[in-house]
Design a protein around this motif. Structure first.
Motif, short mmCIF file in Angstrom:
data_model
loop_
_atom_site.label_atom_id
_atom_site.label_comp_id
_atom_site.label_asym_id
_atom_site.label_seq_id
_atom_site.Cartn_x
_atom_site.Cartn_y
_atom_site.Cartn_z
N HIS A 198 -9.25 -2.02 12.63
CA HIS A 198 -7.90 -1.77 12.14
C HIS A 198 -7.48 -2.88 11.18
CE1 HIS A 198 -7.28 1.58 14.86
NE2 HIS A 198 -7.89 0.86 15.77
N GLY A 238 -4.12 -2.83 9.09
CA GLY A 238 -2.68 -3.08 9.13
C GLY A 238 -2.07 -3.12 7.74
N LEU A 239 -0.86 -2.61 7.65
CA LEU A 239 -0.16 -2.54 6.37
C LEU A 239 0.10 -3.91 5.76
CD1 LEU A 239 2.52 0.27 6.72
CD2 LEU A 239 0.67 0.13 5.06
N LEU A 292 -3.04 -5.22 4.13
CA LEU A 292 -3.32 -4.43 2.91
C LEU A 292 -2.40 -4.85 1.77
CD1 LEU A 292 -3.86 -0.90 4.47
CD2 LEU A 292 -5.60 -2.29 3.32
N THR A 347 -8.13 6.96 8.46
CA THR A 347 -6.75 6.55 8.69
C THR A 347 -6.41 5.29 7.93
OG1 THR A 347 -6.74 7.59 10.87
CG2 THR A 347 -5.08 5.87 10.47
N GLU A 348 -7.31 4.30 7.96
CA GLU A 348 -7.07 3.03 7.26
C GLU A 348 -7.05 3.23 5.75
OE1 GLU A 348 -6.00 0.31 8.75
OE2 GLU A 348 -6.26 1.20 10.72
N ASN A 392 -6.15 5.99 4.24
CA ASN A 392 -4.88 6.67 3.98
C ASN A 392 -3.71 5.68 4.01
OD1 ASN A 392 -5.99 9.20 3.58
ND2 ASN A 392 -5.73 9.82 5.71
N ARG A 393 -3.78 4.71 4.91
CA ARG A 393 -2.74 3.68 4.99
C ARG A 393 -2.69 2.89 3.68
NH1 ARG A 393 -3.12 0.58 10.28
NH2 ARG A 393 -2.14 2.49 10.94
N ALA A 394 -3.86 2.55 3.14
CA ALA A 394 -3.91 1.82 1.86
C ALA A 394 -3.31 2.66 0.74
CB ALA A 394 -5.34 1.42 1.54
N SER A 440 -1.05 4.87 1.05
CA SER A 440 0.39 5.01 1.26
C SER A 440 1.20 3.88 0.62
CB SER A 440 0.72 5.09 2.76
OG SER A 440 0.67 3.81 3.37
N ILE A 441 0.53 2.77 0.30
CA ILE A 441 1.23 1.67 -0.38
C ILE A 441 0.76 1.53 -1.84
CG2 ILE A 441 1.77 0.41 1.73
CD1 ILE A 441 -0.52 -1.56 0.96
#
Length: 109
Positions: free
Chosen positions: A43, A45-46, A49, A75-76, A78-80, A82-83
């Motif tokens: 994991h 974390g935002l 990132l 998921t990770e 996609n998190r990247a 998202s920012i």
């Protein structure tokens, strides 16, 4: 400080960084000429990132995890995204440290 949030990067700085689970895999990728950071797990974390983007100028993240972590890798990534980072997930049967530089190059195409 920042190093507590980022851990350590290896290799020549680039706008693309590969995130891997362990230090030995990170060392192997750096030896093959890639910019890499071990995440010591799966994991990211935002906050970390965002730091990669803001402090290191990274614009693309490649999340390379084991096959059994396929969902986490996606998921990770996609998190990247998202920012606002370009990101992709790679999963392989073996850890990056188990591949040759040529195999790594082919996997990362």
């Amino acid at each position: 400080g920042i190093s507590n949030n980022l851990y350590h990067t290896l290799g020549t700085q680039s706008d693309t960084i590969i995130l891997v689970e362990d230090l030995i895999s990170a060392l192997k990728l750096a030896q093959c000429g890639y910019y890499v950071m071990p995440i010591f797990g799966s994991h990211i974390g935002l906050k970390r990132l965002a730091h990669l983007s803001h402090f290191l100028g990274v614009s693309e993240i490649v999340v390379w995890l084991d096959e059994d972590k396929r969902t986490v890798s996606i998921t990770e990534a996609n998190r990247a995204m998202s920012i606002g980072l370009k990101a992709r997930a790679i999963t392989t049967e073996l850890d990056p440290k188990e591949y040759t530089c040529l195999q790594i190059q082919q996997i990362l195409l």
